[in-house]
Design a protein around this motif. Structure first.
Motif, PDB file in Angstrom:
ATOM      1  N   LEU A 196       0.758  -1.157  -0.113  1.00 34.35           N
ATOM      2  CA  LEU A 196      -0.035  -0.161  -0.081  1.00 34.35           C
ATOM      3  C   LEU A 196       0.848   1.115  -0.010  1.00 34.35           C
ATOM      4  N   VAL A 197       0.728   2.044  -0.905  1.00 35.81           N
ATOM      5  CA  VAL A 197       1.497   3.384  -1.165  1.00 35.81           C
ATOM      6  C   VAL A 197       0.537   4.460  -0.974  1.00 35.81           C
ATOM      7  N   ALA A 198       0.857   5.355   0.148  1.00 40.15           N
ATOM      8  CA  ALA A 198      -0.079   6.370   0.576  1.00 40.15           C
ATOM      9  C   ALA A 198       0.435   7.871   0.587  1.00 40.15           C
ATOM     10  N   SER A 199      -0.058   8.763   0.073  1.00 45.54           N
ATOM     11  CA  SER A 199       0.274  10.184   0.185  1.00 45.54           C
ATOM     12  C   SER A 199      -0.936  10.765   0.867  1.00 45.54           C
ATOM     13  N   GLN A 200      -1.024  12.316   0.986  1.00 48.67           N
ATOM     14  CA  GLN A 200      -1.846  12.992   1.301  1.00 48.67           C
ATOM     15  C   GLN A 200      -2.956  12.886   0.229  1.00 48.67           C
ATOM     16  N   GLN A 201      -2.463  12.650  -0.867  1.00 50.33           N
ATOM     17  CA  GLN A 201      -3.542  13.005  -2.229  1.00 50.33           C
ATOM     18  C   GLN A 201      -4.330  11.703  -2.510  1.00 50.33           C
ATOM     19  N   ARG A 202      -3.730  10.661  -2.284  1.00 50.41           N
ATOM     20  CA  ARG A 202      -4.330   9.289  -2.700  1.00 50.41           C
ATOM     21  C   ARG A 202      -3.441   8.288  -2.096  1.00 50.41           C
TER      22      ARG A 202
END
Length: 187
Positions: free
Chosen positions: A74-80
């Protein structure tokens, strides 16, 4: 607990957009999805591809960790965020399992590009210029019973509703009305 993924289902309405390659499924969806959003219909999309694909880039940490053997990344950032799952042991894709991965609270509809053999409601696309379509002029006899309408660039002999493939607004209205009928059928 060993869970059979074939028994998982989604509560979201699913509508397929089906046609031969080159007919314009992606082009049409790129026009219809913003029009559905203008009507405040939140759309999820499942796109089937026959090609081996990677959504990550070689050299990126997430790619390298996935290739190191992580079954899910799972790759996560604030945008997606994106969840990548390795599935080499699955015999075939299960559309309803894939649809069940969506957050039903943030969507109203799942559109499906491809998966033409699935028993789901569909809009079939037809372009007269594609020679492989010319053998299919007896539409009512060859279409599966899940086809709700045909979007075409020419009039066809069929009892199904006909939409103009070059009028995404018309197709959007059809989808919105179908979606509304699905919601009223549930209550």
């Amino acid at each position: 607990m060993n869970r059979n993924i074939n028994t998982i289902d989604t509560t979201l309405p699913i509508l397929g957009i089906t046609a031969y390659s080159g007919t314009g499924k992606t082009t049409l969806l790129k026009q219809v999805i913003p029009l559905l959003r203008q009507q405040r219909i939140r759309v999820g999309l499942i796109k089937h591809t026959h090609h081996n694909m990677d959504v990550d880039k070689p050299g990126k940490d997430s790619y390298e960790l996935c290739k190191a053997g992580a079954t899910q990344t799972l790759v996560a950032s604030q945008q997606r965020w994106a969840l990548m799952t390795e599935t080499p042991d699955l015999p075939e894709l299960n559309l309803h399992y894939l649809a069940s991965r969506f957050d039903a609270n943030s969507l109203d509809l799942i559109l499906v590009e491809g998966f033409k053999q699935e028993p789901i409601p569909k809009i079939a696309l037809y372009r007269n210029s594609l020679s492989r379509n010319s053998i299919n002029l007896g539409f009512d006899e060859i279409l599966d019973p899940y086809v709700l309408a045909i979007a075409s660039d020419i009039p066809l002999e069929t009892s199904l509703p006909q939409l103009d493939i070059n009028q995404p607004e018309q197709i959007t209205v059809f989808i919105a009305e179908w979606l509304y009928s699905q919601k009223t059928r549930r209550y």
